[in-house]
Write a protein that holds these residues in place. Sequence first.
Motif, PDB file in Angstrom:
ATOM      1  N   LEU A 205       0.788  -1.109   0.225  1.00 12.46           N
ATOM      2  CA  LEU A 205      -0.069  -0.039  -0.043  1.00 12.46           C
ATOM      3  C   LEU A 205       0.989   1.352   0.046  1.00 12.46           C
ATOM      4  O   LEU A 205       0.329   2.133  -0.672  1.00 12.46           O
ATOM      5  CB  LEU A 205      -1.104   0.036   1.301  1.00 12.46           C
ATOM      6  N   PRO A 206       1.822   1.446   0.547  1.00 12.87           N
ATOM      7  CA  PRO A 206       2.711   2.558   0.691  1.00 12.87           C
ATOM      8  C   PRO A 206       3.238   2.953  -0.873  1.00 12.87           C
ATOM      9  O   PRO A 206       3.299   4.145  -1.032  1.00 12.87           O
ATOM     10  CB  PRO A 206       3.871   2.511   1.479  1.00 12.87           C
ATOM     11  N   GLN A 207       3.607   1.873  -1.497  1.00 15.51           N
ATOM     12  CA  GLN A 207       3.759   2.074  -3.003  1.00 15.51           C
ATOM     13  C   GLN A 207       2.704   2.554  -3.721  1.00 15.51           C
ATOM     14  O   GLN A 207       2.855   2.997  -4.679  1.00 15.51           O
ATOM     15  CB  GLN A 207       4.662   0.929  -3.395  1.00 15.51           C
ATOM     16  N   ALA A 208       1.771   1.834  -3.599  1.00 22.93           N
ATOM     17  CA  ALA A 208       0.430   1.950  -4.453  1.00 22.93           C
ATOM     18  C   ALA A 208      -0.173   3.242  -4.111  1.00 22.93           C
ATOM     19  O   ALA A 208      -0.645   3.730  -5.026  1.00 22.93           O
ATOM     20  CB  ALA A 208      -0.540   0.850  -4.002  1.00 22.93           C
ATOM     21  N   MET A 209       0.297   4.042  -2.827  1.00 19.34           N
ATOM     22  CA  MET A 209      -0.484   5.147  -2.678  1.00 19.34           C
ATOM     23  C   MET A 209       0.029   6.240  -3.721  1.00 19.34           C
ATOM     24  O   MET A 209      -0.622   7.445  -4.089  1.00 19.34           O
ATOM     25  CB  MET A 209       0.030   5.589  -1.109  1.00 19.34           C
ATOM     26  N   ARG A 210       1.278   5.984  -4.461  1.00 26.29           N
ATOM     27  CA  ARG A 210       1.794   6.985  -5.267  1.00 26.29           C
ATOM     28  C   ARG A 210       0.679   6.941  -6.726  1.00 26.29           C
ATOM     29  O   ARG A 210       0.477   7.958  -7.230  1.00 26.29           O
ATOM     30  CB  ARG A 210       2.870   6.479  -5.916  1.00 26.29           C
ATOM     31  N   VAL A 211       0.064   5.910  -6.882  1.00 27.32           N
ATOM     32  CA  VAL A 211      -0.897   5.660  -7.848  1.00 27.32           C
ATOM     33  C   VAL A 211      -2.121   5.995  -7.722  1.00 27.32           C
ATOM     34  O   VAL A 211      -3.148   6.482  -8.324  1.00 27.32           O
ATOM     35  CB  VAL A 211      -0.786   4.357  -8.580  1.00 27.32           C
ATOM     36  N   ILE A 212      -2.398   5.649  -6.271  1.00 24.75           N
ATOM     37  CA  ILE A 212      -3.898   5.784  -5.802  1.00 24.75           C
ATOM     38  C   ILE A 212      -4.355   7.281  -5.732  1.00 24.75           C
ATOM     39  O   ILE A 212      -5.694   7.863  -5.671  1.00 24.75           O
ATOM     40  CB  ILE A 212      -4.246   4.979  -4.603  1.00 24.75           C
ATOM     41  N   ILE A 213      -3.156   8.234  -4.943  1.00 25.88           N
ATOM     42  CA  ILE A 213      -3.822   9.669  -4.429  1.00 25.88           C
ATOM     43  C   ILE A 213      -4.198  10.524  -5.406  1.00 25.88           C
ATOM     44  O   ILE A 213      -5.188  10.981  -5.281  1.00 25.88           O
ATOM     45  CB  ILE A 213      -2.615  10.142  -3.441  1.00 25.88           C
ATOM     46  N   PRO A 214      -3.420  10.344  -6.694  1.00 23.13           N
ATOM     47  CA  PRO A 214      -3.963  11.515  -7.545  1.00 23.13           C
ATOM     48  C   PRO A 214      -5.486  11.232  -8.251  1.00 23.13           C
ATOM     49  O   PRO A 214      -6.164  12.177  -8.372  1.00 23.13           O
ATOM     50  CB  PRO A 214      -2.984  11.401  -8.889  1.00 23.13           C
ATOM     51  N   PRO A 215      -5.717  10.201  -8.617  1.00 20.49           N
ATOM     52  CA  PRO A 215      -7.156  10.020  -8.938  1.00 20.49           C
ATOM     53  C   PRO A 215      -8.159   9.830  -7.811  1.00 20.49           C
ATOM     54  O   PRO A 215      -9.345  10.341  -7.902  1.00 20.49           O
ATOM     55  CB  PRO A 215      -7.133   8.465  -9.861  1.00 20.49           C
ATOM     56  N   THR A 216      -7.717   9.871  -6.754  1.00 15.09           N
ATOM     57  CA  THR A 216      -8.508   9.810  -5.589  1.00 15.09           C
ATOM     58  C   THR A 216      -8.988  11.120  -5.268  1.00 15.09           C
ATOM     59  O   THR A 216     -10.152  11.710  -4.728  1.00 15.09           O
ATOM     60  CB  THR A 216      -7.695   9.047  -4.243  1.00 15.09           C
ATOM     61  N   GLY A 217      -8.084  12.129  -5.142  1.00 16.62           N
ATOM     62  CA  GLY A 217      -8.157  13.379  -5.301  1.00 16.62           C
ATOM     63  C   GLY A 217      -9.196  14.159  -6.220  1.00 16.62           C
ATOM     64  O   GLY A 217     -10.105  14.796  -5.981  1.00 16.62           O
ATOM     65  N   ASN A 218      -9.121  13.515  -7.534  1.00 20.83           N
ATOM     66  CA  ASN A 218      -9.926  13.959  -8.445  1.00 20.83           C
ATOM     67  C   ASN A 218     -11.333  13.463  -8.232  1.00 20.83           C
ATOM     68  O   ASN A 218     -12.304  14.138  -8.337  1.00 20.83           O
ATOM     69  CB  ASN A 218      -9.410  13.590  -9.889  1.00 20.83           C
ATOM     70  N   GLU A 219     -11.621  12.335  -7.760  1.00 21.57           N
ATOM     71  CA  GLU A 219     -12.813  11.734  -7.507  1.00 21.57           C
ATOM     72  C   GLU A 219     -13.424  12.575  -6.161  1.00 21.57           C
ATOM     73  O   GLU A 219     -14.663  12.711  -6.175  1.00 21.57           O
ATOM     74  CB  GLU A 219     -12.624  10.345  -6.890  1.00 21.57           C
ATOM     75  N   VAL A 220     -12.693  13.259  -5.219  1.00 17.36           N
ATOM     76  CA  VAL A 220     -13.152  13.828  -4.206  1.00 17.36           C
ATOM     77  C   VAL A 220     -13.742  15.158  -4.830  1.00 17.36           C
ATOM     78  O   VAL A 220     -14.927  15.475  -4.526  1.00 17.36           O
ATOM     79  CB  VAL A 220     -12.018  14.116  -3.058  1.00 17.36           C
ATOM     80  N   ILE A 221     -13.062  15.836  -5.610  1.00 17.33           N
ATOM     81  CA  ILE A 221     -13.482  16.798  -6.474  1.00 17.33           C
ATOM     82  C   ILE A 221     -14.705  16.741  -7.134  1.00 17.33           C
ATOM     83  O   ILE A 221     -15.621  17.481  -7.248  1.00 17.33           O
ATOM     84  CB  ILE A 221     -12.371  17.818  -6.945  1.00 17.33           C
TER      85      ILE A 221
END
Length: 308
Positions: A205-221
């Motif tokens: 998960l710490p390595q996957a967060m680099r891929v997860i965070i950007p689209p998750t931020g877009n989903e929140v917006i």
Amino acid sequence: MSDAGSPSPSTPPEAIDAVPLRHPWRWVAAAVIIVIVGLFLYGAATNPAYGWSTFLEYLFNERILLGVANTLQLTVYSMVIGIVLGVILTIMRLSDNFVLSAVAWVFLWIFRGTPVYVQLAFWGLMPTIYQKIQLGVPFGPSFFHVDLQNLSFPFALAVIGLALNEAAYMAEIVRAGITSVPEGQLEASTALGMSWGLAMRRTVLPQAMRVIIPPTGNEVISLLKTTSLVTAVPYAFDLYSIATREIAARIFEPVPLLLVAATWYLVITSILMVGQFYLERYFSRGASRKLSPKQLEALAKAQIGTTA
């Protein structure tokens, strides 16, 4: 024997007088854009249809601020539930159990394949479709009974509708992040004695967060703006509903109230974008492709040492 006129090998080459390439048309295009933007701003400032006095009057109106608070609650509650369900759906889809994987796939197929407005309208009609809910023994006594028609919970229905739709997209985002980490990372962690859950939490998960965070931020917006569709439930206390359906319909000035709603959406979105930036920078530590000043200095010293 070397030529007398030839330069010494240790003599540095002459400096190149580089002349930057000029791009005059870029300045022309920039000037044209500035003129067009200036004309638009001047026209908007002097056009009475925008109703700037009404805009300033209702920008911090008590009802508008209530709509902002309700919109933030809808966004936070729906996103938290959506993330939790998304992780569960990801685990189910990556499972070797065919039933779990099939159920997760059908869920994603339905909620990603139908418009969110239709889903919200369906949840709004839930008390009509299921008028009564009861639990008990078939053809026997009932232990639990609820009459949905006597209940009024549009806020909860709006949160459920938004959360289930968001869970379908978060499941794919989390799955993409986990599959982006090489399988050898998980295998090496389990070989060191870590359990599957510990290996996922400490290694994957710490390595996957680099891929997860950007689209998750877009989903929140995106979810923040999708809350304007909860009128389908119907829930009429979000920012968009209060601004357009309550205040604008009463004073017959829709344009300034739309500007009020757009301004608040823009302010909240800007704050979320700043938070997303810092989260991305935190989880991308050690993965930057740019060399730090110290690394560049060390590289330059190494090259000088090899040429000396």
